[in-house]
Design an enzyme around this catalytic site. Structure first.
Site, PDB file in Angstrom:
ATOM      1  CG  ASP A  84      -0.525  -0.155   2.536  1.00  0.00           C
ATOM      2  OD1 ASP A  84       0.687  -0.384   2.711  1.00  0.00           O
ATOM      3  OD2 ASP A  84      -1.348  -0.039   3.474  1.00  0.00           O
ATOM      4  CG  ASP A 122      -4.195  -1.707   8.237  1.00  0.00           C
ATOM      5  OD1 ASP A 122      -4.141  -2.488   7.274  1.00  0.00           O
ATOM      6  OD2 ASP A 122      -3.292  -1.603   9.084  1.00  0.00           O
ATOM      7  N   GLY A 170      -2.567  -8.417  13.948  1.00  0.00           N
ATOM      8  CA  GLY A 170      -2.468  -8.042  12.534  1.00  0.00           C
ATOM      9  C   GLY A 170      -3.832  -7.868  11.891  1.00  0.00           C
ATOM     10  CD  GLU A 179      -1.972   3.249  13.260  1.00  0.00           C
ATOM     11  OE1 GLU A 179      -3.208   3.278  13.349  1.00  0.00           O
ATOM     12  OE2 GLU A 179      -1.262   2.394  13.791  1.00  0.00           O
ATOM     13  CB  SER A 184      -4.645   0.739  15.991  1.00  0.00           C
ATOM     14  OG  SER A 184      -3.976   0.322  14.838  1.00  0.00           O
ATOM     15  N   GLY A 206      -2.829  -6.755  18.383  1.00  0.00           N
ATOM     16  CA  GLY A 206      -1.526  -7.280  17.983  1.00  0.00           C
ATOM     17  C   GLY A 206      -1.641  -8.516  17.113  1.00  0.00           C
TER      18      GLY A 206
HETATM   19  C1  GLA Z   1       0.051  -2.676   8.409  1.00  0.00           C
HETATM   20  C2  GLA Z   1      -0.173  -1.268   7.871  1.00  0.00           C
HETATM   21  C3  GLA Z   1      -0.790  -1.301   6.473  1.00  0.00           C
HETATM   22  C4  GLA Z   1      -0.006  -2.229   5.549  1.00  0.00           C
HETATM   23  C5  GLA Z   1       0.256  -3.575   6.225  1.00  0.00           C
HETATM   24  C6  GLA Z   1       1.167  -4.445   5.412  1.00  0.00           C
HETATM   25  O1  GLA Z   1      -1.169  -3.313   8.633  1.00  0.00           O
HETATM   26  O2  GLA Z   1      -0.999  -0.518   8.726  1.00  0.00           O
HETATM   27  O3  GLA Z   1      -0.871  -0.005   5.950  1.00  0.00           O
HETATM   28  O4  GLA Z   1       1.173  -1.629   5.114  1.00  0.00           O
HETATM   29  O5  GLA Z   1       0.822  -3.431   7.504  1.00  0.00           O
HETATM   30  O6  GLA Z   1       0.568  -4.791   4.214  1.00  0.00           O
END
Ligand code: GLA
Length: 381
Positions: A34, A168, A120, A156, A124, A118
């Site tokens: 991204d 995200d 993934g 962020e 947040s 945490g």
């Molecule tokens: C985190 C970041 C996203 C993206 C992912 C990896 O989630 O917030 O913007 O870069 O890592 O794809």
């Protein structure tokens, strides 16, 4: 969950609260692309942050987290950077709104959620999106969704110190039931891609490794990508991001300068292309080919981009030759979090039983398992 938040809100504050929920996200493929102007393929899932909020008569911000059982008070005039990690996301959003000249007044806010932190799954981003959406409604600010997404992302950057891309927040805000979002992170053009995976479920296996390195290493990766673009653009001024680069350019201008930077960029350039081919697989209904690319992404993230960890590698390797698993890879920023697996429905239980104990023996950590159902993005509720 909604009822519990209303009850807590009513104990602390007066007035009828406005309730918003914002989901966590998965990402099928397209990781660390991204912020390189590439593509991503996320979707929002049935795990949420809920916020309850109401106006105050003064210019104070009063916050309470049910999960952390902590409160935080700040003033609108100078929100500052709070001690409590969770409060940064909310105050960060309030600060962005003010920076963009949206008229705010004081507000109360209580939140809770069931997005594992945490893991993934972007808890947040969900908190930021829920906050910006709720404040937009509460104060009648008429902000477009994409502007809200951008302000959530900047919260962020500026309050949590993570220079994240847009995926995200975009996924949390724009998610749609049973659809993935194919997002071009350069133009922000997006399409909803139907996910017709009959008999196959998206299973998340949480390593339960807490990302200690995640934010600092994330920013390092981002910087390495930018540095490589600077090297290339000296010779090829049209190259503005790794989206515009190809392997020949990397071989010529990056490899001789920095071997580690070269590996990072090789992964990104390959991943941007891989996602486009993977989307073609999806529209051709070729899930097998799609799944194979997920494993390739994992290998790139692990060996070239170096953002995996032994626990995530273990989980992916454990399913690699399982005929009931169509594809698997680590998901999100890395250094822990979940692996995402496409698994035949009837085989999920057995898979989890087979993997749980060896994982514990390997890592000393318990494995958490979530089935991700794809649902709508941020909404009033
Ligand atoms: C985190 C970041 C996203 C993206 C992912 C990896 O989630 O917030 O913007 O870069 O890592 O794809």
């Amino acid at each position: 969950m909604k009822e519990a938040i209303i009850a807590e809100f009513n104990q602390r504050f007066s007035g009828e609260p406005l309730i918003v929920r914002s989901p966590g996200r998965i990402n099928l493929i397209g990781e660390h692309t991204d912020y390189n102007d590439g593509f991503v393929l996320p979707a929002s899932v049935d795990k949420y942050i809920y916020v309850a909020t109401s106006k105050r008569n003064d210019r104070e911000i009063h916050l309470y987290s049910i999960g952390f059982q902590e409160e935080c008070k700040a003033s609108l005039a100078s929100p500052g950077i709070p001690q409590q990690h969770w409060a940064k996301y909310i105050l960060g959003v309030a600060a962005q709104l003010q920076k963009n000249n949206f008229p705010l007044a004081g507000f109360n806010l209580v939140f809770d959620g069931d997005i594992p932190m945490g893991a993934g799954m972007s808890s947040s981003a969900a908190l930021e999106c829920a906050t910006v959406f709720a404040l937009n409604e509460l104060f009648g600010l008429s902000i477009s969704k994409i502007e809200m997404v951008k302000m959530a992302q900047m919260a962020e950057h500026e309050y949590a110190g993570v220079k994240c891309g847009i995926m995200d927040q975009f996924a949390s805000m724009f998610g749609k039931e049973n659809k993935a979002i194919q997002l071009d992170c350069r133009s922000l053009h997006y399409e909803y891609v139907p996910l017709e995976m009959k008999g196959i479920q998206i299973v998340l296996l949480n390593t339960n490794v807490k990302h200690q390195l995640a934010s600092s290493e994330y920013n390092v990766r981002r910087q390495q990508c930018e540095d490589a673009v600077n090297l290339i653009s000296k010779h090829q001024p049209q190259v503005q991001s790794l989206r515009d680069a190809n392997m020949k350019m990397l071989d010529e201008w990056v490899k001789p300068v920095d071997a580690s930077m070269y590996r990072r960029c090789k992964y990104v350039v390959e991943e941007i292309e891989r996602l486009q081919n993977a989307c073609r697989d999806l529209s051709n209904g070729d899930l097998k080919a799609f799944g194979k690319k997920m494993f390739e992404t994992h290998d790139g993230l692990s060996k070239l981009y170096n953002v995996s960890c032994s626990e995530a590698d273990f989980l992916v390797d454990a399913v690699r030759s399982n005929p009931n698993v169509i594809g698997a890879r680590m998901m999100g920023g890395g250094f822990g979090g979940c692996s995402i697996n496409l698994v035949k429905e009837e085989a999920i239980q057995q898979l989890v039983e087979e993997i749980r104990e060896p994982y514990y023996n390997f890592s000393g950590l318990h494995l958490d398992v979530y089935i991700a159902n794809i649902r709508n993005g941020t909404e009033l509720c």
